[in-house]
Structure formats: structure tokens, C-alpha cells
Design a protein around this motif. Structure first.
Motif, PDB file in Angstrom:
ATOM      1  N   ASP A 159      32.916  65.369  46.464  1.00 57.87           N
ATOM      2  CA  ASP A 159      32.570  65.217  47.881  1.00 57.87           C
ATOM      3  C   ASP A 159      33.306  66.292  48.667  1.00 57.87           C
ATOM      4  O   ASP A 159      34.298  66.019  49.343  1.00 57.87           O
ATOM      5  N   ARG A 185      27.801  69.770  45.941  1.00 58.16           N
ATOM      6  CA  ARG A 185      28.426  68.462  45.736  1.00 58.16           C
ATOM      7  C   ARG A 185      27.953  67.829  44.422  1.00 58.16           C
ATOM      8  O   ARG A 185      28.602  66.934  43.909  1.00 58.16           O
ATOM      9  N   TYR A 207      23.996  57.467  50.735  1.00 58.23           N
ATOM     10  CA  TYR A 207      23.304  58.075  49.595  1.00 58.23           C
ATOM     11  C   TYR A 207      23.065  56.999  48.551  1.00 58.23           C
ATOM     12  O   TYR A 207      23.703  55.949  48.574  1.00 58.23           O
ATOM     13  N   ASP A 267      39.765  61.949  49.248  1.00 57.82           N
ATOM     14  CA  ASP A 267      38.380  61.968  49.722  1.00 57.82           C
ATOM     15  C   ASP A 267      37.494  62.874  48.893  1.00 57.82           C
ATOM     16  O   ASP A 267      36.306  63.020  49.193  1.00 57.82           O
ATOM     17  N   PHE A 325      33.199  61.000  45.007  1.00 57.23           N
ATOM     18  CA  PHE A 325      32.298  59.945  45.452  1.00 57.23           C
ATOM     19  C   PHE A 325      32.687  58.661  44.745  1.00 57.23           C
ATOM     20  O   PHE A 325      32.696  58.595  43.518  1.00 57.23           O
ATOM     21  N   ARG A 326      33.024  57.655  45.542  1.00 60.67           N
ATOM     22  CA  ARG A 326      33.395  56.356  44.985  1.00 60.67           C
ATOM     23  C   ARG A 326      32.291  55.361  45.297  1.00 60.67           C
ATOM     24  O   ARG A 326      31.628  55.466  46.328  1.00 60.67           O
ATOM     25  N   LEU A 327      32.144  54.360  44.443  1.00 65.00           N
ATOM     26  CA  LEU A 327      31.137  53.340  44.706  1.00 65.00           C
ATOM     27  C   LEU A 327      31.528  52.058  44.006  1.00 65.00           C
ATOM     28  O   LEU A 327      32.399  52.063  43.140  1.00 65.00           O
ATOM     29  N   LYS A 328      30.877  50.998  44.413  1.00 73.60           N
ATOM     30  CA  LYS A 328      31.098  49.686  43.799  1.00 73.60           C
ATOM     31  C   LYS A 328      29.793  49.220  43.171  1.00 73.60           C
ATOM     32  O   LYS A 328      28.718  49.507  43.683  1.00 73.60           O
ATOM     33  N   LEU A 334      26.240  54.699  47.886  1.00 70.42           N
ATOM     34  CA  LEU A 334      27.565  55.198  48.225  1.00 70.42           C
ATOM     35  C   LEU A 334      27.505  55.958  49.532  1.00 70.42           C
ATOM     36  O   LEU A 334      26.414  56.299  50.006  1.00 70.42           O
ATOM     37  N   LYS A 335      28.683  56.195  50.080  1.00 66.80           N
ATOM     38  CA  LYS A 335      28.782  56.961  51.321  1.00 66.80           C
ATOM     39  C   LYS A 335      29.578  58.220  51.041  1.00 66.80           C
ATOM     40  O   LYS A 335      30.506  58.200  50.245  1.00 66.80           O
ATOM     41  N   ASP A 336      29.229  59.307  51.729  1.00 68.06           N
ATOM     42  CA  ASP A 336      30.072  60.498  51.586  1.00 68.06           C
ATOM     43  C   ASP A 336      31.216  60.438  52.597  1.00 68.06           C
ATOM     44  O   ASP A 336      31.355  59.466  53.338  1.00 68.06           O
ATOM     45  N   ARG A 337      32.049  61.476  52.613  1.00 69.91           N
ATOM     46  CA  ARG A 337      33.245  61.438  53.465  1.00 69.91           C
ATOM     47  C   ARG A 337      32.910  61.379  54.937  1.00 69.91           C
ATOM     48  O   ARG A 337      33.763  61.038  55.754  1.00 69.91           O
TER      49      ARG A 337
END
Lengths: 585, 585
Positions: free
Chosen positions: A143, A155, B106, A93, A96-99, B98-101
Motif C-alpha cells: 500500500d 501497489r 477494494y 501502513d 494491505f490488511r484484511l479480515k 479491504l481498505k487502502d491507507r
């Protein structure tokens, strides 16, 4: 250029922000250096950005001085290379991951070993191309579970990360030491008090590694040091001083006792002190005479879960950070209660070495458990302990492990004296990565003998944006910030404390002359009371303050040192040159 | 500092990369300035980063010169503020989300109007605090559908974005013009050929807006200009020259004709030319004599879908970019076939103004449809058209709309001559945003008269990283790059083309002297043939090349100009000073 406070995008705050806990955070907000945008996300206002850029430039100069070449990789990084090294998974975790719109996976890179390795692989192919030292100064993302303390742990932050590439171990060592010395020069120029501690490298992989910790009570990192020798290490990296083995001949045979009602070490010690045990004739039994056995499940990367037992003296807890570092890269969990029934030989509360070894459980012990030491420990039967179980005679462990807690007063590994613990903020980290990444991406180059040779790498980081807070943390007093000259947003803060028109224009002229002399002046030309201006000057923390005040009529201005509080009168005639001399002197 | 090619992290490529289409992309890769990491993602190698930093510094200097104050906001931005302005939704697939944990939303900010507005709101509260001009130079992200042409349109890129804040329209205009002039100075210093075109602001909202387009055949933006007057505009921004109204008195009444079998404008025109219509006695009927009516559905933000009809001369298509810009911020779709039955008065292929107006459909027409013009158009009955329908007499539209295509040869709005179209790359954009963002976040400050006054804003962008490719695109020849001195990675490229030891050390000494004179020399000290070195020097594109070659024995070196190809011999004695003079002269 003269910066005028009447135009500067700056508002100072009288009160500490409600959510700020540490001094640097409070002061950087109150003095208008940064502003919060969201958890762990900050804007740099003009003053903060000036400090930040000065730090960045010092770091850049010292990296260039050791032959570092600056490049810049994307912060948005594709999954592929991180998949190859398994770090896509290992980061968990923490990133920050994204597509993207096609559904491909990316992350905001927290560190760039993979892409630097691939970059070098793409360009170079001969031993003649090395050594090579590359670096970047880049915005990075993590994150954090608990972003805290303002920009100390944000962050989004800026790091200098560099990577060395060599064809042999001597080259790697040279690169490592060059970085170590460059870091020492950087931190000296930044005026930071720090210690270099031995570290384990954790998820980064590799072998030798040291951390640079800024000494600070608000630091998240605990380290220990020996005041006598200067030894310092991360708690994870402390090696226990291993006692000499003792003679086994003549030691009494172990005896099993009924010890019902002794579920804890404390109750067991109480029982032993009441049992008049011959082994302890003449002295009190203490927790350190008992041997506590802890069960866990361990899994090597790509492997199966396996049972592991760890034996430590009963007076010490297992330190999970040390345990984790000792087992790395394997992961572990304490054996869950529901798993005990699977192993009928484990008698909870009475586990001893004998049943563990008899049943083939891997058993590692604290280094203090040397041959010839005798222990009170579980007898593998409910309500029974054994007294006088001798290591090296009655049981032989599979090895040792550095998992027991380190305590103030423990002997330093170098034998020079006791260890004491302190807190620090990680500001730099240097690693000898070795061939981990070159192996992962098969980075071979032509060797001098015509055969392929695998590259060996180092990785070296400095938290550039964090450093602003670290310096603020180490360099402030109760009324405000106090910047070292090397990073101060301005060289000198000229306060107009006399609203006489001549004094005002004289102050402006003085600022102009200071500018011409190559200094960066901040001119407080606001129409406010001298008291407000002095308070702001103290809060902003420029190391030298020039007050154009009542003395103007007598042909003098006042030069104040923000660190020492010293004040001196300087004749208006030739004031700029005199001030410049005082600042650089 | 002397940079030695024997140590520089650089490998040039002989061949164009397979996937590169535009010259700048090919050359920047071949010359080792950038490397691809993924679609639209590039690494900056040392040479590329040097050019990039020089551009960045020129932009910074010119922004500071107009009173811009540099700050730096996070690139990772929370959803909230973008939700307030509806841009969270409006950006669609164009941004990385993206989303944080904790599951909070965001995005990687593509532009920062919202956060700058909130930043100023947080600090300032009086008219006395303004004007204010803030800027940042920041890495930004857009999830482009088709990242293309290397760094011309990447998914991670660096922009300078600035924002002006004023209490009145005059202040905004001054800020806008200050930026306009600063941009002209920046592009002049960068040696870029560009045009300033009128633009519409699209999703940014607001009123006045201009784009700076670098002239380039590989540009994605089409613009039109009048070579006579210098007028230039984005196609979206071109205003149609409105003809004079014509007298209506005495025009014949409209006549409805059977026109079966004329489903298209072309077949309708054919029919009309065969029908011997008295209105067209003596001349041919052309498509421009017909009036085509197009149906769409339009929805204002937060509103309901509504029917809209647009009338354009039959010789012109509706240009969807112009239509979209004209309707902004409303969204629209062409009326789907399945919606026609809902409106029985719409007779497909024969739609005329009469039924539209009789049924209360909003009807906008091209500006060419002025009062007194007579048209062949649908008669709202299957297989029938009306001839001689006069605008202002037989129908009165609800207004005009700039939706018809612009064509080469159309008159320039300033009446100076015909428009011609060209292609360009957007390198800068200046907007008068007005109060859109101040309204969204209720940013009022105390006015001079004691009453609150709402701020008015401008927003101004320059693509800093893109500029590297733009300059490469405009400044290269068939053998390589040719950098303007202001952004060249080095000032002078010293090629050792003579392996005689004295020549080598003389070249090194020359480089050292050039360095001392304040120039940045690149020294090609590699052990390679002169031919390879010359090819590389031409490819890299440093504007001045010094060759230490055969002439060394005769006491001369050669100075080559990469732009003109001119060569001159320079005596070794005093060569550094002579070269420095030539470079700056």
C-alpha cells in the motif's frame, strides 16, 4: 503463430496521458501495453503481458540454473507468523490488511521470509538436506503512500523472491554469490544498465546486502559512486573515510566566549571570523570548524525511549535516511521542543559535549571527529560558545555514527577518488539474512556431529513486472519504445505498406515463413495508411521492422533496425531466411 | 533437465493428515504436492506446481486456439465498478474486502466482468473491432464459509476467466459454442470425466448457461441426468415435465369438509382416506393429491417486499436452491410467523388458492398443477379443507414456478426416461451474459448502419488450480496418485534399486538419454531401500516407472505402467529409445 494487428486487442494513443510523468509510463500507455485501473493498479494488455512473460521466463531459467526450485505460496497470508517476527507491526501502513468472515487477520504478503522459513522447517530436518534454494514468482502487494510512475511503483506487482537455506556461513555466502551472479546474467540478458551498490538491509534484518539499481534519472533511489574505482553504494551504506588522529600535545586550552546573537552555524562562523581567534590565525573560520549537536529520542524494539545526542561537523546536515539505517532496528524521533525542559542541562542553541557527557547522555559523533581535532561548539550556557574544544582531551564520545549527509566530492571509502551521486531504480536486492528468521521460528536441524544446528538464510528479490518499465525507461527514443530482442513482444514487425493484393498476400506469406523459422512475427495487415502504420511500428518498439512496400514490385522488401535506424533492401526471394539471419546475427 | 530426488524439495508422508477428508486432499499432501498454510490456503511445492503449470498451459493453448487473447487485470479491484452493477453488495460475506491507507474500498476480485467490460469500452468503438475474446489466468479470492477438501475449494485459487464481446446474438452464440468446444478439448486433454449440465446463472445474471461437472462422489454440486438420453442438468435448471391439461367438463363441484386435527399433509391424507370421498372411489388418496401453499416475501432489486404464494403438490418440498434460482435476481424469505397477523385472510394450516386470489396475492404454482386437475387444499377457514378444487375452473394461478424438489425417478424433461441424481465438482462454467454488463456501463459501439449498437457478452471460467485436485480425485488408487501423461509432473520416474556403482551410473545415463529425447525424467538417486523408493514412486503417481534393479546385471531394466500395473523388461541397450516409444505409443 502469426499475430495480426487487425485482430490484436490494441489501440495506440497519439497523445501522452495527462497524469503520466516519466517516459516509460507515457510510452507503455500510448503503445497500448498497459492500462490504469486505479492508483498503482494496472492491467496488462496483450503486448505488455508478452514482454512481462519473457522477463519472467528469463528470471526462471537463471534461477533454475543455480539450483533454485520453484514453489508458490499464498499471497493472502495469516497474521501469526508475521506477529512472531514483529513484522506485522513493523510494516505499518505499508501493507494491505484484511479480515476474513471469522474476523481473523490477514495481509496481502509483501515478502515471504516467514512462510518460506516455516515451509522448510515443516519438511527438512538434517544437514544432509542442505543447501536448499527455493523461489517463487508471485503477485505481491504494497500500500504505497504515493504510487507513481506507472508500473515502476505499483501497489500490485510481480516479484521473484528466493530464499536460501544453509547450515553454515560458507553455505550462505555461496548461495549469496550464486544469486549475485544469476542476477548479473539476468540483467545482462534483459539488456539493462545497472550498478550493484552496497546497501543496508533495513527492516529485513541481517548483515550483508547489495542492491541492483538500474541507472535512471527517474529513479527514486539515490546512490553514490566513485568513477575511478567503480565503488558504488546506497547513501545509507556509505562509510565515511575516517581521518588520521592528530597529536593532542601542545594544543591550546579551550576558551569560552560570549557569542550572543549566534543562533545558527552561519552566524556563529561570522562571529568567529570577526573575533580574531588565535587558533585560526591566517585562515578563515568555516562551518566545518564547528561542532553541531543534535538531540533525539531512540527506542530499541521492545525497549524504552532514551535520549541520544549526535555530534556532526557544522557544515553537514544529519541525513535522516542514514540516521535511520544506522540506528535500525531502533526507531527514533528528533527530540520534540516540549521535551527540552525535562533536561535542564540542555541549553538550546548552545549544547556542547561537556554537559551531555556530564549528565550521562549517550553521545555519538561523526567519524570525522577524531582525537586531536579542535572545535567551536556550545558551552552549555546561554549566549556562549567554546573555541578549541579538543576531541580525545576535552571530551570523549561514546562512539561514532554514520548519520551526516554524503555530498558529491566526498572521498570514496576505498580512497580512490571523489564520490558522485546518481539516481537509480531498485531492480534487485540480495540479503544475507543470517539467522534472524531461523531464530524466530527455532529452525534447527540435525548437524553432521549429531548436535542441532540452526539454519542461516538469504533472501533475494527481483521486481519482474517493474522490469518492463525499467527496460522501457532505458530503451526508448522520442518516437517510441525500443525493446531488446530478448524481451520484445515480437521478433519482427511486418508492415504491409502496399495495398496491392499480391503484396498483401506476399507479406502474409513472409510472416508465415518467419513463423516457421521459429520467429514471432507481428503482421500489420490493417487497412490504414503506411504513415500511420510506420508511426505505430516505431511506437510499439519491436526491434526489427520489415516493410512490404513499393519495392515489392521490384522484388525487394525493406528491413529496418529500430535501434540504429539502418535500412537495408532484402530480395523477396529467400527474404525470410535472410531476415532471420540478420535478426540473430 | 534431470530432476534428482536427492535434491528435490520433497518429503512424502506415511500417514494421512488428520484433517483431510477426501482422497485427493490426503494424497496431494502425503505425496508432497501441496502444504496447508491456513484455512483454504495452500502452498504449491515443486511437484504440485509442475502439475498446475501443465494444466495452465493446456488451458492457454486451447484458449489461444479459439482466438482468445491473454491479458491480465489486477486482482485488487476498486469498489466503484462493482458498485455500478450492485455486485459489491450482492457478494455479501463471500469476498475479501479491504481498505487502502486513504480509506478507499477494494476487494480481492472473485471474477472480473466489470473490469473486462470497462477495458473493452476504453479501447474499442466500432462494430469492426468485434468479435473479441479476451482471457486471463489469475489468482482469485473468495472468503468461503467452509473452505474444505484441500485445493478443491480454497480461498485463494487460480482461474482462467474469459469474456466474449460481440455486436449481436449470433456472435455471442458463436463465442459460447467456441468456448464450449474448447472446454471439451481441454477436459479431454486433461483426462477428466465430466458431464455438461444445464445451469442457471444465479448472481452472474444473463440467460443461457452450462456447467462442466467432474463426476465425483466428493463433489458439492448435485445434478440429475437421464441415462437413456444423456440429458444432464443442475437441480436448479431442471424443467418439470408439464402434464397435458385435463377436461374440466363434468368434474364434480368442490366440497368443503371439517378436517379438524389435520395440521400436516400426512394427517390430511389419513383423514381423506377415512372420509370415503367419492372423488377417490376405488383408489387410495396420496400426498400428491393435496395442494400445499407456501407463503414468502419477495423483493426485486431496488424494490419493496411483496407477498408471494407458491402452490406445490403436497408430496414435494419446496427446494430452496431451485426457488432462489427461479426468483433470481429477486431475494426472498419464507414469510415469518410474526407477519401472518398482517394478513387476516391467511388461516395458517388451511391456506387455499381462493383467499389468496381474492385478496390479490401473487400466486405461482408448480407446473404439474395444470387445468383440470382437482386438489385437496385449504378452505381458508380454521379446521376446514376443500376437496375437488379444480385448477382452471375454481382457481387460476398467476403463473408457474420451478420451485418443487426434483427426485430420482422424476421424468426427464426430454421425455426419454427417469432422472437419477449424482454428485460432481464444478470445473467449468459458461454463461451467455447478454447485455447486463454492457447496459450497466453503457457500452455502445458504432454499428454497421451508423447507429450505436450495445455489446453482448459471454463469460467463461475454468478452475485451473482446482483441476489439480479434480484429476487426483478421479485418478488415484489405494496406494497413490496416477497422473495422466498430459499433466504428470514428470514423464518417467527412474528408480535406482541397485546400489552397484555401475547400475547407479547407468541409471543416471539412462535418465540423461531420456532427457535428450525430450522427456522429463525424475531420477530417484536417494540412498534408500528399493522398497521405500517403490512406495514413493507409487505414491507420486508418475505414469511410467523404470526400475534399474537386479536385472541390470543381465542387461535389462523394468518398465512399469502405473495405471495397469503391467511390467515389461527392456534391454539396457537402446533402453531410452524403447522407453520413449512405449511412453508415446
Amino acid at each position: 503463430m502469426i499475430t495480426r494487428m487487425s485482430e490484436l486487442f490494441l489501440r495506440t494513443l497519439r497523445d501522452d496521458p495527462a497524469d503520466a510523468e516519466v517516459p516509460s509510463h507515457k510510452l507503455l500507455i500510448r503503445a497500448g501495453y498497459v492500462r490504469p485501473v486505479g492508483p498503482g493498479l494496472y492491467s496488462w494488455l496483450p503486448l505488455g503481458l508478452r514482454v512481462f512473460r519473457k522477463i519472467e521466463q528469463i528470471v526462471r531459467e537463471e534461477m533454475n540454473a543455480i539450483g533454485g526450485q520453484e514453489i508458490l505460496l499464498p499471497a493472502l497470508v495469516p497474521r501469526g507468523p508475521y506477529e512472531t517476527t514483529n513484522r506485522w507491526t513493523e510494516y505499518g501502513d505499508g501493507v494491505f490488511r484484511l479480515k476474513d468472515r471469522r474476523g481473523n487477520d490477514y495481509m496481502m504478503g509483501p515478502t515471504h521470509e516467514e512462510l518460506f522459513t516455516l515451509t522448510v522447517k515443516g519438511e527438512y530436518n538434517s544437514y544432509k538436506d542442505f543447501p536448499l534454494r527455493l523461489y517463487q514468482i508471485q503477485t505481491k502487494y504494497r500500500d504505497e503512500a504515493r504510487p507513481r510512475a506507472g508500473i515502476l511503483r505499483g501497489r500490485e506487482f510481480v516479484m521473484k523472491d528466493s530464499y536460501s537455506f544453509d547450515v553454515d556461513d560458507d553455505g550462505l555466502k555461496a548461495a549469496y554469490h550464486a544469486h549475485r551472479e544469476a542476477y548479473q546474467r539476468i540483467f545482462a540478458r534483459l539488456g539493462v544498465k545497472y550498478v550493484i551498490v552496497s546497501a543496508v538491509s533495513g527492516a529485513m534484518g541481517g548483515s550483508a546486502s547489495e542492491e541492483f539499481l538500474a541507472e535512471s534519472e527517474v529513479g527514486e533511489d539515490t546512490f553514490v559512486r566513485c568513477l575511478e574505482s567503480g565503488y558504488a553504494a546506497n547513501v545509507e551504506a556509505v562509510l565515511t573515510q575516517r581521518p588520521e588522529s592528530l597529536p593532542i600535545d601542545g594544543l591550546p586550552e579551550p576558551v569560552v566566549h560570549d557569542t550572543a546573537g549566534t543562533p545558527t552555524i552561519a552566524t556563529l562562523v561570522d562571529w568567529a571570523n570577526g573575533a580574531e581567534l588565535p587558533q585560526f590565525a591566517g585562515r578563515e573560520v568555516v562551518a566545518a570548524d564547528t561542532l553541531k549537536n543534535v538531540l533525539l529520542k531512540v527506542r530499541e524494539p521492545g525497549g524504552e525511549w532514551e535520549l541520544l545526542a549526535i555530534g556532526v561537523p557544522g557544515d553537514r546536515e544529519v541525513d535522516e535516511k542514514r540516521l535511520g539505517a544506522a540506528l535500525d532496528p531502533a526507531e527514533y524521533v528528533m527530540l520534540p521542543a516540549e521535551d527540552f525542559p525535562k533536561y535542564p542541562f540542555l541549553v538550546k542553541g548552545y549544547i556542547g559535549p561537556k554537559a551531555l557527557l556530564a549528565n550521562g547522555v549517550r553521545y555519538l559523533v561523526d567519524p570525522r571527529i577524531v582525537d586531536g581535532t579542535a572545535w567551536i561548539t556550545g558551552a552549555d550556557e546561554d549566549g556562549r560558545h567554546v573555541v578549541g574544544l579538543v576531541a580525545g582531551r576535552d571530551f570523549v564520545a561514546d562512539g561514532t555514527i554514520e548519520a551526516a549527509e554524503v555530498r558529491d566530492g566526498d572521498p570514496s571509502p576505498d580512497g580512490a577518488g571523489p564520490l558522485v551521486s546518481a539516481r537509480g531504480i531498485e531492480i534487485g536486492h540480495i540479503f544475507q539474512l543470517g539467522r534472524k528468521y531461523a531464530d524466530a521460528f527455532t529452525v534447527d536441524v540435525l548437524g553432521e556431529n549429531g548436535k542441532p544446528v540452526r539454519l542461516t538464510m538469504g533472501s533475494y528479490g527481483i521486481g519482474v513486472s517493474r522490469m518492463v518499465a525499467v527496460i522501457a525507461e532505458q530503451s526508448h527514443d522520442e518516437i517510441g519504445l525500443r525493446w531488446p530482442s530478448s524481451v520484445s513482444p515480437f521478433d519482427v514487425h511486418v508492415v504491409i505498406a502496399n495495398n496491392d493484393a499480391e503484396a498483401r498476400s506476399g507479406a502474409t506469406e513472409l510472416a508465415r515463413e518467419l513463423d516457421i523459422l521459429g520467429l514471432e512475427p507481428l503482421l500489420d495487415d490493417r487497412k490504414m495508411s503506411p504513415g500511420v502504420k510506420f508511426k505505430d511500428a516505431e511506437l510499439l518498439g519491436v526491434p526489427w521492422i520489415v516493410v512490404v512496400g513499393r519495392g515489392w514490385a521490384n522484388g525487394v522488401v525493406e528491413l529496418r533496425n529500430r535501434f540504429t535506424g539502418e535500412k537495408q533492401e532484402v530480395p523477396v526471394d529467400g527474404a525470410a531466411a535472410a531476415i532471420a539471419a540478420a535478426l540473430t546475427g
